[in-house]
Enzyme design. Structure first.
Site, PDB file in Angstrom:
ATOM      1  CG  HIS A 221       7.848   0.896   9.531  1.00 40.08           C
ATOM      2  ND1 HIS A 221       8.302   0.807  10.820  1.00 40.08           N
ATOM      3  CD2 HIS A 221       7.292   2.130   9.417  1.00 40.08           C
ATOM      4  CE1 HIS A 221       8.033   1.932  11.463  1.00 40.08           C
ATOM      5  NE2 HIS A 221       7.419   2.745  10.634  1.00 40.08           N
ATOM      6  CG  ASP A 222       6.228  -1.510   4.453  1.00 43.91           C
ATOM      7  OD1 ASP A 222       5.863  -2.016   5.531  1.00 43.91           O
ATOM      8  OD2 ASP A 222       5.536  -0.708   3.811  1.00 43.91           O
TER       9      ASP A 222
ATOM     10  CG  ASP B 197       4.097   0.131   1.397  1.00 47.00           C
ATOM     11  OD1 ASP B 197       4.020   1.103   2.167  1.00 47.00           O
ATOM     12  OD2 ASP B 197       3.485  -0.928   1.567  1.00 47.00           O
TER      13      ASP B 197
ATOM     14  CG  ASP C 262      -0.196   0.038   2.554  1.00 47.33           C
ATOM     15  OD1 ASP C 262       0.992  -0.380   2.612  1.00 47.33           O
ATOM     16  OD2 ASP C 262      -0.787   0.506   3.551  1.00 47.33           O
TER      17      ASP C 262
END
Ligand code: BDR
Ligand code: CA
Length: 320
Positions: A234-235, A14, A9
Site C-alpha cells: 500500500h504505502d 511503510d 507507522d
C-alpha cells in the site's frame, strides 16, 4: 527532486515507502504515529529501517493515540511489534525528538512547497493543521495512503488508516490542502506475493532480506486468516504518486469520511457520479501502472541496500 516529509507507522509497507522516498525524493524528515503497532514499536521500526538502508534522516515521535477513538493496532497483519518476521539488528539510532507535531509545523513554515506523505493514521497531520491553519496552503500537497473507493480491509468498508482515526481524516479532507488519495482500490493493484518477496530477497544485503522476511511473514498471516498469499503493497503508492506522477492515474473527486455510522464508521465515501454535485477536494488515484511501480520499488531497494551493512555501531547510544 521533490522534497518530502513522511509520517508513518512501520509496518513493512511503510518501510518500503521510506526507502522509495529517500531514493527518488529528498526525504527531509520522518514522523511516527501510533497505528500498525503501538507508538514505541513503530518508532523503533522507522529507526531500524533508516539503519538498515543507510537513510540519514531524523525521526520525530508523534501521537500515541487517535484524536477521539481508542487506540487500535493491527497485530493480525503486521505482528505485535509491527515488524514480525526477520531477525533484526540491535537498534543503533535514537529519535531526534518526541515533538513530531511541532516539528511538522516548524518545517512546513520554514520551507514552502514541501510534500507531506502520511501513510499511517492521520492524527499528527490533523493536530498540526489544527494548530497551524496556514500549513495546507504552504504545502505542495498531501499524498496520503488511506481510505478506499470500494471494499475495506479492517471492516467491510473501513481501511485501517482511516478507521483508526476518522476524525483526523475528516480534518485533513476538509483542510483545503491539495490532496492525493492512494486508497485500497489503488494500492491493492500493487501486488505482494511470494514472487515479489523472492525478487526483493535476491537483491541481497540486510535491508532487502529483512523486507523480504517481513513480506513472507505478512503473506503467512494472510494465509492464517484464511485468504490467499496475496496482499497489497500500500504505502509506497502514496510516495510514487509524488515522485512519479505518471505511475498513478487520478481524477478529481469529492471524498468524505463517515464518522457516525454504526457499521460504516471510517468508510471513505468517494463521489464518482459523472454529473458533479459536490466540489472535488481530492485527486483520487484509481489506476496504478503496476509493472512500473514494481520496477521502481525494486530499483530503490537495490540502490539503498548498498548504503549500509545494517549493523549497529557499538559506540552509538541505543534509545528506542
Ligand atoms: C494501511 O494500513 C497499514 O496496515 C498499512 O501500513 C497501510 O498504511 C493499509 O490499510
Ligand atoms: Ca502504514
Amino acid at each position: 527532486m521533490v522534497r518530502l516529509l513522511v509520517d508513518c507507522d512501520p509496518g513493512h509497507d511503510d518501510a518500503v515507502a521510506l526507502v522509495v522516498a529517500s531514493h527518488f525524493g529528498e526525504l527531509v524528515g520522518i514522523t511516527t504515529v501510533g497505528g500498525n503497532a503501538p507508538l514505541a514499536d513503530v518508532t523503533t521500526n522507522a529507526l531500524l529501517t533508516c539503519q538498515l538502508f543507510g537513510i540519514d534522516v531524523d525521526v520525530h515521535v508523534g501521537a500515541e493515540r487517535p484524536l477521539v477513538a481508542p487506540p487500535r493496532h493491527a497485530p493480525e497483519v503486521h505482528g505485535v511489534s509491527g515488524f514480525e518476521g526477520p531477525a533484526l539488528p540491535p537498534l543503533a539510532r535514537a529519535a531526534a525528538s518526541t515533538e513530531a507535531v511541532e516539528y511538522l509545523i516548524e518545517t512546513i513554515r520554514s520551507e514552502e512547497g514541501l510534500w507531506l506523505v502520511p501513510i499511517g493514521p492521520l492524527t499528527n497531520v490533523a493536530l498540526a493543521f489544527r494548530q497551524a491553519p496556514d500549513l495546507p496552503s504552504r504545502l505542495a500537497g498531501v499524498s496520503f495512503m488511506g481510505g478506499s473507493a470500494g471494499a475495506g480491509n479492517h471492516t467491510a468498508v473501513g481501511e485501517f488508516n482511516m478507521l483508526v482515526d476518522p476524525e483526523a481524516g475528516s480534518v485533513v479532507l476538509g483542510s483545503g490542502a491539495r490532496l492525493h488519495m492512494a486508497g485500497l482500490d489503488l494500492t491493492r493493484q500493487f501486488v505482494i506475493d511470494d514472487a515479489l518477496a523472492a525478487d526483493v530477497r535476491a537483491i541481497g544485503g540486510p535491508g532487502p532480506v529483512a523486507i523480504a522476511d517481513l513480506m513472507v511473514s505478512y503473506l503467512d498471516q494472510l494465509e492464517r486468516l484464511g485468504g490467499p498469499r496475496l496482499g497489497g503493497l500500500h504505502d509506497p503508492c502514496a510516495v510514487l504518486a509524488v515522485t512519479h506522477p505518471e505511475v498513478v492515474a487520478s481524477q478529481a473527486r469529492h471524498v468524505s469520511v463517515e464518522l457516525t455510522g454504526s457499521i460504516t464508521r471510517g468508510m471513505t465515501v468517494v463521489d464518482r457520479r459523472s454529473a458533479r454535485t459536490s466540489e472535488p477536494n481530492v485527486f483520487h488515484g484509481h489506476t496504478l501502472d503496476h509493472p512500473m511501480a514494481r520496477s521502481l520499488v525494486l530499483e530503490a531497494l537495490a540502490a539503498a541496500s548498498g548504503r549500509s551493512d545494517g549493523r549497529s555501531d557499538p559506540g552509538d547510544g541505543v534509545v528506542r
